[in-house]
Design a protein around this motif. Structure first.
Motif, short mmCIF file in Angstrom:
data_model
loop_
_atom_site.label_atom_id
_atom_site.label_comp_id
_atom_site.label_asym_id
_atom_site.label_seq_id
_atom_site.Cartn_x
_atom_site.Cartn_y
_atom_site.Cartn_z
N UNK A 22 25.77 0.06 -38.41
CA UNK A 22 27.04 0.30 -37.74
C UNK A 22 26.97 1.62 -36.99
N UNK A 23 27.53 1.63 -35.78
CA UNK A 23 27.58 2.85 -34.98
C UNK A 23 28.98 3.44 -34.95
N UNK A 24 29.92 2.77 -35.64
CA UNK A 24 31.30 3.26 -35.63
C UNK A 24 31.56 4.31 -36.69
N UNK A 25 32.78 4.83 -36.67
CA UNK A 25 33.17 5.83 -37.65
C UNK A 25 33.74 5.16 -38.89
N UNK A 26 33.60 5.84 -40.03
CA UNK A 26 34.10 5.31 -41.30
C UNK A 26 35.36 6.06 -41.70
N UNK A 27 36.30 5.31 -42.25
CA UNK A 27 37.54 5.92 -42.74
C UNK A 27 37.30 6.55 -44.10
N UNK A 28 38.27 7.32 -44.58
CA UNK A 28 38.15 7.93 -45.91
C UNK A 28 38.06 6.86 -46.98
#
Length: 297
Positions: A68-74
């Motif tokens: 995955x190249x996206x950002x991860x949430x908390x």
């Protein structure tokens, strides 16, 4: 927890165990089984009992371990922190290591695929320590043996990089003081048909008309005049067709050539006699005047 984005059928890994001295084990894993494990259930630790159990609840998206190249949430990051183990274990092919070496710590690995005279592909592994161990997989990739040990660096200097260039038939070895170039095939070291077959080197075969151990020819060439036996390495059957022919001067079709050397030494001195190991599968012994030597001559 890391998973690569790839599609290889087999994955090779190096395992190192420390128990008094370093030892290395080389194992082969099927990438499909690794993918299945990553796509399966996770483990979760019970905070009261500290026991690890199978987790069957909801999973964050994208799944931990996926590309995955996206950002991860908390929330996703907390899930990864608590679920960093997979429930399913992945066993090596054959449920055992392909190669175990005592008192050796492999630091680098390079893999090549070689097609032998029969057209079958064989996997050759180059394993780096202070030297390079050249090994080949046999028995359908479930067993292996070391063909040769190539000494390149001082014993206390580890190999930093191994890069295999199949098109140039070269292995590049990176060290502290520079880069070394090593040919993948070293067939000329085997001087007779027996030595060539005993080596069981997928790169090499015995050329009957030339009477030499040479690099395996391409598909277009006549392979009927070449001899090779990677699985069994049995010269008694493979070199049988050579018997009855006149050998080249200094050679024998049944026995390796005799190598004579003169050694001078002072009286009562101790000399270490080096025995060249042309095959890791051959048995070597010393004889003095036709008899096996005692502990002291």
């Amino acid at each position: 927890m890391v998973r690569g984005c790839g599609s290889r059928s087999t994955h090779f890994a190096r395992l190192r165990q420390v128990g008094g001295s370093s030892s290395s084990a080389v194992c082969s894993f099927r990438l499909k089984e690794i993918e299945d494990a990553f796509n399966g259930n996770y483990k979760e630790q019970n905070k009261e009992s500290s026991k690890w159990t199978r987790y069957t609840g909801p999973v964050s998206s994208p799944r931990p371990g996926s590309c995955s190249s996206g950002k991860f949430s908390d929330t996703d990051l907390n899930f990864m922190k608590d679920h960093f183990l997979m429930d399913r274990k992945v066993s090596p092919v054959g449920s055992q290591p392909l190669l175990i070496q005592q008192s050796v710590s492999y630091t680098r690995m390079a893999i090549d695929t070689v097609r032998v005279l029969s057209g079958e592909p064989y996997t050759v592994m180059y394993l780096g320590t202070g030297s390079v161990h050249k090994a080949v997989l046999v028995k359908g990739g479930t067993e292996s043996y070391i063909i040769e040990e190539i000494n390149l660096l001082p014993r206390d200097e580890p190999i930093g990089t191994l890069l295999l260039e199949s098109t140039k038939k070269m292995l590049y070895v990176g060290a502290k003081n520079g880069i070394l170039q090593v040919p993948l095939a070293n067939c000329s070291v085997y001087r007779t048909c027996i030595e060539c077959i005993l080596a069981r080197d997928p790169y090499c075969a015995w050329n009957m008309p030339n009477g030499k151990c040479q690099v395996v020819p391409s598909v277009q060439e006549n392979r009927e005049v070449w001899l090779q036996d990677i699985e069994n390495g049995n010269p008694n059957t493979t070199c049988l067709s050579l018997r009855g022919r006149s050998p080249r001067p200094g050679h024998s079709t049944d026995n390796p050539p005799t190598r004579v050397g003169n050694i001078s030494a002072a009286y009562n001195s101790i000399i270490e006699l080096q025995c060249p190991r042309l095959s890791s599968l051959a048995t070597y012994s010393w004889k003095h005047r036709g008899q096996s030597p005692r502990s002291r001559w």
